[in-house]
Design a protein around this motif. Structure first.
Motif, PDB file in Angstrom:
ATOM      1  N   THR A 276       0.842  -1.186   0.000  1.00 46.63           N
ATOM      2  CA  THR A 276       0.000   0.000   0.000  1.00 46.63           C
ATOM      3  C   THR A 276       0.886   1.248   0.000  1.00 46.63           C
ATOM      4  O   THR A 276       2.112   1.151  -0.038  1.00 46.63           O
ATOM      5  N   LEU A 277       0.257   2.419   0.067  1.00 44.77           N
ATOM      6  CA  LEU A 277       1.024   3.670   0.127  1.00 44.77           C
ATOM      7  C   LEU A 277       1.436   3.933   1.574  1.00 44.77           C
ATOM      8  O   LEU A 277       0.879   4.773   2.273  1.00 44.77           O
ATOM      9  N   VAL A 278       2.419   3.189   2.012  1.00 48.43           N
ATOM     10  CA  VAL A 278       2.987   3.355   3.345  1.00 48.43           C
ATOM     11  C   VAL A 278       4.485   3.568   3.171  1.00 48.43           C
ATOM     12  O   VAL A 278       5.107   2.967   2.294  1.00 48.43           O
TER      13      VAL A 278
ATOM     14  N   THR B  24      -4.458  10.740  -6.160  1.00 41.01           N
ATOM     15  CA  THR B  24      -4.981  11.767  -7.052  1.00 41.01           C
ATOM     16  C   THR B  24      -4.011  12.936  -7.228  1.00 41.01           C
ATOM     17  O   THR B  24      -4.312  13.893  -7.948  1.00 41.01           O
ATOM     18  N   GLY B  25      -2.864  12.880  -6.596  1.00 42.52           N
ATOM     19  CA  GLY B  25      -1.844  13.908  -6.721  1.00 42.52           C
ATOM     20  C   GLY B  25      -0.586  13.439  -6.029  1.00 42.52           C
ATOM     21  O   GLY B  25      -0.589  12.427  -5.321  1.00 42.52           O
ATOM     22  N   ILE B  26       0.500  14.157  -6.241  1.00 43.13           N
ATOM     23  CA  ILE B  26       1.775  13.739  -5.654  1.00 43.13           C
ATOM     24  C   ILE B  26       2.494  14.931  -5.038  1.00 43.13           C
ATOM     25  O   ILE B  26       2.289  16.076  -5.420  1.00 43.13           O
ATOM     26  N   VAL B  27       3.357  14.607  -4.077  1.00 38.78           N
ATOM     27  CA  VAL B  27       4.257  15.576  -3.457  1.00 38.78           C
ATOM     28  C   VAL B  27       5.659  14.978  -3.518  1.00 38.78           C
ATOM     29  O   VAL B  27       5.828  13.766  -3.363  1.00 38.78           O
ATOM     30  N   SER B  28       6.651  15.821  -3.744  1.00 40.15           N
ATOM     31  CA  SER B  28       8.028  15.341  -3.722  1.00 40.15           C
ATOM     32  C   SER B  28       8.930  16.395  -3.112  1.00 40.15           C
ATOM     33  O   SER B  28       8.920  17.548  -3.544  1.00 40.15           O
TER      34      SER B  28
ATOM     35  N   PRO C   8      -1.996  16.606 -10.415  1.00 38.28           N
ATOM     36  CA  PRO C   8      -1.236  17.711  -9.829  1.00 38.28           C
ATOM     37  C   PRO C   8      -0.012  17.229  -9.066  1.00 38.28           C
ATOM     38  O   PRO C   8       0.011  16.121  -8.520  1.00 38.28           O
ATOM     39  N   ALA C   9       1.004  18.090  -9.030  1.00 34.27           N
ATOM     40  CA  ALA C   9       2.235  17.797  -8.299  1.00 34.27           C
ATOM     41  C   ALA C   9       2.644  19.025  -7.507  1.00 34.27           C
ATOM     42  O   ALA C   9       2.596  20.147  -8.016  1.00 34.27           O
ATOM     43  N   ILE C  10       3.041  18.809  -6.258  1.00 32.87           N
ATOM     44  CA  ILE C  10       3.623  19.855  -5.424  1.00 32.87           C
ATOM     45  C   ILE C  10       5.068  19.460  -5.165  1.00 32.87           C
ATOM     46  O   ILE C  10       5.335  18.370  -4.635  1.00 32.87           O
ATOM     47  N   ILE C  11       5.992  20.321  -5.530  1.00 35.42           N
ATOM     48  CA  ILE C  11       7.415  20.035  -5.383  1.00 35.42           C
ATOM     49  C   ILE C  11       7.990  20.976  -4.333  1.00 35.42           C
ATOM     50  O   ILE C  11       7.796  22.195  -4.408  1.00 35.42           O
TER      51      ILE C  11
ATOM     52  N   ARG D 284       4.429  16.897   5.677  1.00 36.93           N
ATOM     53  CA  ARG D 284       3.259  17.622   6.189  1.00 36.93           C
ATOM     54  C   ARG D 284       2.248  17.883   5.073  1.00 36.93           C
ATOM     55  O   ARG D 284       1.029  17.769   5.290  1.00 36.93           O
ATOM     56  N   LEU D 285       2.731  18.226   3.886  1.00 42.28           N
ATOM     57  CA  LEU D 285       1.828  18.465   2.763  1.00 42.28           C
ATOM     58  C   LEU D 285       1.055  17.206   2.383  1.00 42.28           C
ATOM     59  O   LEU D 285      -0.126  17.264   2.049  1.00 42.28           O
ATOM     60  N   CYS D 286       1.723  16.064   2.446  1.00 47.73           N
ATOM     61  CA  CYS D 286       1.034  14.807   2.142  1.00 47.73           C
ATOM     62  C   CYS D 286      -0.083  14.542   3.150  1.00 47.73           C
ATOM     63  O   CYS D 286      -1.172  14.084   2.784  1.00 47.73           O
ATOM     64  N   ALA D 287       0.184  14.838   4.413  1.00 49.39           N
ATOM     65  CA  ALA D 287      -0.840  14.654   5.442  1.00 49.39           C
ATOM     66  C   ALA D 287      -2.019  15.588   5.208  1.00 49.39           C
ATOM     67  O   ALA D 287      -3.187  15.215   5.410  1.00 49.39           O
ATOM     68  N   GLU D 288      -1.747  16.809   4.735  1.00 50.32           N
ATOM     69  CA  GLU D 288      -2.810  17.783   4.489  1.00 50.32           C
ATOM     70  C   GLU D 288      -3.644  17.437   3.265  1.00 50.32           C
ATOM     71  O   GLU D 288      -4.868  17.587   3.267  1.00 50.32           O
ATOM     72  N   THR D 289      -2.982  16.997   2.208  1.00 46.83           N
ATOM     73  CA  THR D 289      -3.658  16.829   0.914  1.00 46.83           C
ATOM     74  C   THR D 289      -4.117  15.401   0.634  1.00 46.83           C
ATOM     75  O   THR D 289      -4.999  15.196  -0.208  1.00 46.83           O
ATOM     76  N   GLY D 290      -3.507  14.437   1.282  1.00 43.10           N
ATOM     77  CA  GLY D 290      -3.775  13.045   0.944  1.00 43.10           C
ATOM     78  C   GLY D 290      -3.035  12.585  -0.290  1.00 43.10           C
ATOM     79  O   GLY D 290      -3.253  11.462  -0.777  1.00 43.10           O
ATOM     80  N   TYR D 291      -2.147  13.425  -0.827  1.00 42.85           N
ATOM     81  CA  TYR D 291      -1.381  13.053  -2.004  1.00 42.85           C
ATOM     82  C   TYR D 291      -0.308  12.022  -1.648  1.00 42.85           C
ATOM     83  O   TYR D 291       0.118  11.909  -0.505  1.00 42.85           O
TER      84      TYR D 291
END
Length: 403
Positions: A42-44, A132-136, A156-159, A196-203
């Motif tokens: 899973t996404l862990v 539905t989106g990614i963070v890196s 969408p991507a947040i870098i 933190r962004l992943c926790a906020e967005t679910g990305y």
């Protein structure tokens, strides 16, 4: 600081589109390298029991080697991998070197660095699991790769990058339409902000340290490619620019998959940020974080503050290969970068040249033998950091020919 040619993050979130994406079915699981716990794929990102690093466990294919399609979905790939292995003149290592010098040219990947391999695999798995989106978090190259592949996938991507990230890498990220957030201080701050962004967005988190096991897993293809391109000969040494170290693990695993043995690995770091090399030199098992990183090699400027166990894993693999973790000065890195361009036609960023710089030092101190076979992995293209090349070229001769 947040930059985006689409505006705020909420606007970007509406761009997600459903994709029918799945890598070829395989039995795989996640295993914690610290406590040996087994988890579903899973996404862990860390072991829920002990916080340890997770790795993918999968069955080797019967009757064939690994394929890109084993890791990357058909609608995600942009043709990453399969990069050339070139033989260079041995005197590019040193005038007294009489062995073989080869470079694995990862600048040929779609966004210009080896990070495309990790991102393509981790994005394939993330979308298959409903992301539905990614963070890196990135020092630049991984962010450019993530932005590139997210653009192709339509999500969408947040870098998140340090403020000191080279402008060429930032321009590439924004060009692909990603939202860019710059964070003061070293890479570790970006790493924590991305979480933190992943926790906020679910990305999904596509940070390319050991955090995303699916991306790391795909790097075993690098070791397999090298073995095949070498005519199934195991070289004496492979020098690898090293930050936290997933590429070291990929080369190690790829050779183990193929032949059950590994060349001696060189984890090449800069003297301005060398937590793994320092631990190796001091004979330690555990790596400590590095305070105040400062180096022209931005791609290997991760101080490992907050997650030094990643460096410890890499160090254990280097030692298992009977290799070395070695730090080289910025001037030596710059010289190697210039020589690769002028004497081999290979335009790379400083990080990519750290492998050759380290191999040169190790030859001069007697670690590498005069007739050894040495492979240097060059990890990122020179367009990533044009500023590193400023002032090193000859002046342009004007007036010799009418324009």
């Amino acid at each position: 600081m947040r930059l985006s040619c689409r505006g705020a993050r909420n606007d970007a979130m509406t761009l997600a589109v459903p994709l029918k994406t799945e890598t070829k079915p395989q039995d795989l699981s996640l295993r914690c390298i610290a406590c040996d716990a087994t988890l579903a794929p899973t996404l862990v990102y860390r072991c829920p029991d002990c916080g340890g690093i997770l790795e993918v466990v999968r069955q080797k294919p019967e009757g064939r080697g690994w394929l890109r399609a084993d890791f990357v979905a058909d609608d995600i790939t942009l043709g990453e991998g399969g990069t050339p292995l070139r033989e260079l003149r041995p005197d590019l290592l040193h005038a007294g070197f009489k062995g073989r010098l080869l470079v694995k040219d990862e600048t040929r990947n779609p966004s210009g660095s080896f990070k495309d391999r990790l991102v393509a695999a981790s994005l394939s798995r993330a979308i298959a699991l409903g992301a539905t989106g990614i963070v890196s978090a990135s020092s630049g190259n991984a962010g450019a790769a993530a932005a590139c592949y997210a653009a192709n996938a339509g999500i969408p991507a947040i870098i998140v990058c340090p403020e000191a990230t080279p402008r060429g890498k930032l321009a590439q990220i924004v060009a692909y339409g990603a939202t860019l957030e710059q964070v003061p201080g070293h890479y570790g701050n970006s790493f924590e902000h991305a979480k933190r962004l992943c926790a906020e967005t679910g990305y999904a988190n596509l940070t390319t340290t050991y955090l995303n096991p699916y991306g790391v897993d795909a790097l075993r293809l690098v070791g397999q490619e090298l073995h095949e391109q070498m005519g199934r000969i195991v070289p004496d040494w492979i020098a690898i620019p090293t930050s936290s170290g997933p590429l070291v693990k990929g080369v190690f695993q790829g050779f183990m998959d193929r032949v059950g043995e590994v060349p001696r690995l060189i984890a090449a770091q800069s003297e301005g940020c060398a937590p793994i090399a320092r631990a190796f030199k001091d004979g330690k098992i555990d790596v400590d974080g590095w305070e105040n990183p400062k180096t022209i090699a931005s791609g290997i400027s991760d101080p490992l503050l907050g997650y030094p166990e990643e460096g410890s894993l890499t160090l254990s693999l280097v030692r298992a290969s009977k290799g070395v973790a070695y730090a080289v000065g910025d001037e030596c890195i710059r010289e190697a970068m210039i020589d690769l361009a002028r004497k081999a036609g290979l335009f790379c960023e400083p990080t990519g040249a750290a492998s050759l710089a380290a191999a040169r030092d190790l030859f001069m101190n007697g670690t590498i033998g005069s007739t050894d076979t040495v492979v240097c992995i060059v990890t990122g293209h020179g367009f990533k950091d044009f500023a590193a090349h400023e002032g090193v070229g000859h002046s342009i001769h004007r007036g010799s020919r009418p324009l």
